[in-house]
Design a protein around this motif. Structure first.
Motif, short mmCIF file in Angstrom:
data_model
loop_
_atom_site.label_atom_id
_atom_site.label_comp_id
_atom_site.label_asym_id
_atom_site.label_seq_id
_atom_site.Cartn_x
_atom_site.Cartn_y
_atom_site.Cartn_z
N ASP A 1 5.80 -0.58 9.47
CA ASP A 1 4.58 -0.44 8.66
C ASP A 1 3.32 -0.32 9.53
O ASP A 1 2.31 -1.01 9.30
N HIS B 1 4.05 7.41 3.53
CA HIS B 1 4.89 6.71 4.50
C HIS B 1 4.04 6.06 5.57
O HIS B 1 2.88 6.44 5.79
N ASN B 2 4.64 5.09 6.25
CA ASN B 2 4.06 4.49 7.44
C ASN B 2 4.93 4.84 8.63
O ASN B 2 5.96 5.55 8.49
N PHE C 1 -3.55 -5.94 13.11
CA PHE C 1 -2.78 -5.16 12.13
C PHE C 1 -1.97 -6.12 11.26
O PHE C 1 -0.75 -6.24 11.40
N ALA D 1 0.87 -1.18 0.00
CA ALA D 1 0.00 0.00 0.00
C ALA D 1 0.91 1.23 0.00
O ALA D 1 2.11 1.13 0.27
N PRO E 1 0.25 1.82 10.04
CA PRO E 1 -0.45 2.89 9.30
C PRO E 1 -0.66 4.12 10.19
O PRO E 1 -1.14 3.99 11.32
N GLN F 1 -3.93 4.54 11.96
CA GLN F 1 -4.29 3.57 12.99
C GLN F 1 -3.33 3.63 14.19
O GLN F 1 -3.28 2.70 14.99
N GLU F 2 -2.59 4.72 14.31
CA GLU F 2 -1.61 4.81 15.40
C GLU F 2 -2.29 4.72 16.77
O GLU F 2 -1.81 4.01 17.67
N SER G 1 -0.87 -6.01 8.33
CA SER G 1 0.17 -5.44 7.47
C SER G 1 1.39 -4.96 8.25
O SER G 1 2.39 -4.57 7.65
N THR G 2 1.31 -5.01 9.59
CA THR G 2 2.42 -4.54 10.44
C THR G 2 3.32 -5.71 10.81
O THR G 2 2.84 -6.79 11.18
N GLY H 1 3.17 3.95 1.12
CA GLY H 1 3.91 4.09 2.37
C GLY H 1 4.52 2.81 2.89
O GLY H 1 5.34 2.83 3.80
N SER H 2 4.13 1.64 2.31
CA SER H 2 4.68 0.37 2.76
C SER H 2 6.18 0.30 2.46
O SER H 2 6.63 0.77 1.41
#
Length: 830
Positions: free
Chosen positions: A510, A657-658, A681, A197, A512, A515-516, A683-684, A199-200
């Protein structure tokens, strides 16, 4: 020529097939030359193997790579014109098994053309192309997640079936350091995961089987796309990091081996001196019959050269044989297992070093034997006259000049070799002065009342004493051993104690930005007191600094490692923790002027940067330029976020960016947090820092083991020198023993006096070795590695105690033949 033929006739007649009297010369050269030949041959064999297997290690004739994006259509067409192309994408991710257990992985997506060279093999079979729902996984991931073939595993939001277990990934070495086991999927499979995505953090690599010269092809491509941030490699530099490390490590080990050879050279001098002492009557007879000093020197020079040649030849054979043995024992540690081949250049260098050392240290006794008149030789070792020393000094100086020239011309970093030689020379001079000082002081001390102690002190300065040679040889060996013990224990203590105390428990990539808050809440739900730090993270390359374009550099400046490949980039409103401004000033929190950047002070020194200079980077396919506003001193060992370059927010905040995050908390809840983050998460990617520390510890341990092995040769050479010094002084000691026995001394008293002598000498050397070794270790640990000073003094004391014990033990063993000498017979022979 006639004189040389005559000299060789005499020399050949006197040479013993069992090398009686010259065995020490033989042993010392075998040790020193063997060590140098083995180190040089192994290093060149591995680097040669890396070069020979460059295509399969790289996966192509050339590689073009870029971060956080794929090639544009125009760039793909340019690559296709160069040859057949294979595309791979590589990123950090998490693997999840059916039970919810997680593990960090390096997820690698490949196309159907992969690999262009070499073969991807699986355990028990070949590797057909992957479907979008299949994956090949490494053995480490199978063990960690208890996976099985045909079983499920999840990457991101997609479920995959394990289609095979990887046995050999041909381009594994060129991929570099990874934070987890590898898992291969297809490019279509990667799209299913939802991990790619804006920023990844991922890296796109394009390997090309080129129909053109790789260097020419790369230049044509990068000239066409100079600002897009492309990094490149060719098949002859498939793994530049591994090759650079091996070359420099090998260079350092060669210098350590050369130190061992210098110590062995002292043994050569002792051995030659001892041998010539046994030939005193023959030399005297030749002189009485009219032989000149020049003829005498030629006779024994030819003998020394002949035996040295045999010792060097055996040492070279040992070095050649050691390479396959090292590969068999330490094959898992080496980056590649080299095929057996005789490496000519390292062998020639080792032989040259051995010959120069032999000639340098054989010079003084050879010239002395030829210069003393026949009458003096017939009087024995107690004749007080000494020949002039300037000829020996000139001979030794010429030999050492040859050694220095050889080091400087064969070293990749001449300044490093020069500094090492200067330090070794300084230490030799210091030890030589100490040896002279011990003799001078012992001769002027008040005589102790106790007879045994008086005998021990007088033995340090009596005629024929080998105090100077012992001090130099054992001092070098003990100092080197203390230095290594200090460095090893201090690094281990930093990794085992200091780093875990300050290091975060988990490291995440990564996250997002949107979603911090949810990310933080998930962690706090399990660990309310957790300290969570986040920073923006992207990847980019430095393309220009000041008025210099990086692409125009023929070589990267020493210390400018940040110019090699991509670097992590971030922006911040305030000065990051672990950084200290040393020049310039930080921007205000609401700064909105021209883009600024703060740079690591070491990089600034390496590139000669000044405040106000421009610095240009390529990120996400675009060049951006910022002005250098400050220099920072970075605390690299705090295991937090440390960036060579930190930009003002207006420089990079608009780049997709992430976030990266560190999570610091008490131990115990890491696994639970990993499972929760992986579920919420996908993708993290989250890594346990202790795993990274374990990898670092393994690398440090392997380096320390290699250095200690090379240093062990120096210790063995020191022991050989000790034995040789005892043998060289045997005639004098026999004389002393016989006189003492005649005066009524017992064997026990003579042995106790010698034990006291060696104990005094070893104690002085231990104190000096501790001082110099600890000081040198402090410089390496604190100044070079920037670690805390945490040596284990008990291990150092044990090292010194072992050295002292060996010294005294060998000294006493050497005294046993002297004690058995019968006074009447010995007096007739002296």
């Amino acid at each position: 020529m006639t004189e040389w033929r005559l000299a060789w006739r005499f020399a050949r007649r006197e040479l013993d097939a069992r090398f009686r009297g010259l065995r020490l010369l033989l042993v010392c050269l075998i040790l020193g030359v063997g060590a140098l030949a083995a180190i040089g041959s192994l290093t060149q064999s591995i680097t040669g193997e890396l070069s020979a297997r460059g295509r399969s290690l790289l996966g192509g004739d050339l590689e073009l790579s870029v971060s956080q994006r794929t090639a544009t259509d125009a760039e793909r067409r340019s690559m296709a014109r160069l040859g057949r192309v294979s595309e791979t994408l590589r990123m950090q991710s998490m693997g999840v098994n059916f039970g919810g257990e997680t593990a960090p992985i390096e997820l690698k997506a490949v196309d159907r053309a992969y690999p262009l060279y070499g073969t991807l093999t699986l355990q028990g079979g070949t590797s057909p192309p992957l479907s979008p729902t299949e994956t090949y996984v490494g053995p480490a991931l199978v063990e960690r997640l208890k996976l099985r073939v045909d079983g499920p595993v999840r990457f991101g939001t997609a479920r995959f079936t394990v289609a095979g277990i990887i046995a050999d990934e041909p381009d594994r070495l060129s991929e570099g350091f990874t934070l987890g086991a590898v898992a291969l999927v297809s490019l279509e499979g990667l799209q299913r995961t939802g991990l790619i995505a804006p920023g990844s953090l991922y890296e796109s690599k394009y390997r090309i089987a080129s129909r053109y010269d790789p260097a020419t092809a790369i230049k044509a491509f990068t000239d066409r796309y100079p600002a897009q941030g492309w990094d490149s490699r060719t098949r002859d530099r498939a793994s530049p990091g591994a090759e650079r490390f091996l070359t420099r490590m090998g260079e350092f080990l060669v210098l350590v081996g050369l130190t061992a050879l210098v110590i062995a050279g002292i043994g050569v001098g002792n051995g030659v001196s001892s041998y010539l002492a046994t030939r005193r009557s023959s030399i005297a007879t030749l002189k009485v019959l009219g032989a000149t000093s020049g003829l005498i020197a030629r006779v024994y020079l030819l003998q020394i050269v002949a035996v040295s040649a045999i010792g060097i030849a055996i040492g070279l054979a040992v070095g050649i044989a050691a390479v396959p043995l090292i590969v068999a024992v330490a094959g898992d540690v080496l980056p590649v297992a080299p095929r057996f081949a005789i490496q000519v250049l390292p062998l020639v260098q080792a032989a040259a070093y051995g010959l120069l050392i032999a000639l340098a240290f054989a010079a003084p006794p050879l010239l002395a034997a030829g210069a003393v008149p026949a009458a003096g030789l017939l009087r024995g070792v107690h004749d007080g006259r000494r020949p002039p020393r300037w000829k020996a000094a000139a001979w030794m100086g010429a030999a050492f000049a040859g050694i220095v020239a050889l080091v400087l011309t064969t070293s990749e970093r001449p300044w490093f070799g020069a500094a090492f030689l200067a330090a070794a020379t300084g230490l030799l001079l210091l030890l030589s002065i100490l040896g002279w000082s011990i003799r001078w002081t012992a001769a002027r001390l008040p005589r102790p009342r106790r007879p045994l102690l008086r005998l021990a002190v007088s033995a340090l300065h009596r005629p024929g004493a080998r105090t100077g040679a012992l001090v130099v040889a054992l001092g070098l060996g003990l100092t080197l051993f203390v230095l290594l013990a200090t460095i090893r224990t201090s690094l281990d203590a930093n990794i085992a104690k200091t780093v875990p105390a300050r290091a975060p428990a988990l490291f995440a990539l990564d996250v997002p930005p949107a979603q911090e808050s949810s990310f933080r809440a998930t962690i706090v739900n399990f660990q309310p007191d957790a300290d969570i730090q986040t920073v923006p993270l992207m990847r980019g390359t430095i393309t220009a600094y000041g008025t210099t374009r990086v692409a125009d550099l023929k070589t990267i400046p020493e210390g400018a490692w940040a110019l090699r490949g991509e670097r992590g980039l971030t922006f911040a409103r305030t000065l990051p923790p672990g950084s200290e401004l040393v020049a310039g000033k930080w921007w205000s929190a609401d700064y909105a002027g021209k883009p600024l950047v703060s740079v690591d002070e070491r990089m600034a020194q390496a590139l000669h940067l000044k405040l106000g200079d421009p610095l240009t980077i390529s990120v996400a396919g675009q060049e951006r330029t910022a002005t250098i506003a400050s220099f920072r001193k970075i605390e690299w060992d705090n295991m937090g976020f440390n960036f060579v370059m930190v930009f003002s927010p207006n420089a990079l905040s608009d780049v997709p960016h992430n976030l990266a995050a560190t999570i610091t908390m008490p131990p115990g809840r890491e696994r639970a947090i990993l499972r929760a983050l992986s579920a919420r998460f996908p993708s993290t990617s989250v890594v346990e820092v202790r795993e990274v520390i374990g990898q670092v510890r393994d690398i440090v341990s392997q380096m320390a083991t290699a250095i200690a092995a090379a240093a062990g040769i120096a210790i063995l050479a020191g022991i050989a020198v000790l034995i040789g010094a005892i043998a060289a002084a045997r005639e004098t000691r026999t004389y002393d023993s016989v006189i003492l026995k005649t005066l009524g001394a017992t064997r026990g008293q003579i042995l106790a006096a010698q034990a006291l002598e060696y104990l005094l000498l070893a104690a002085i050397l231990a104190a000096l070795a501790a001082a110099i070794g600890i000081a040198g270790g402090w410089y390496v640990v604190v100044e070079l590695f920037a670690f805390d000073w945490l040596p284990d003094y008990r291990a150092i004391a044990l090292t010194l105690a072992t050295g002292v014990g060996v010294t005294v033990g060998i000294g006493l063993l050497g005294a046993l033949p002297i004690l058995s000498a019968r006074p009447a017979r010995a007096l007739r022979e002296l």
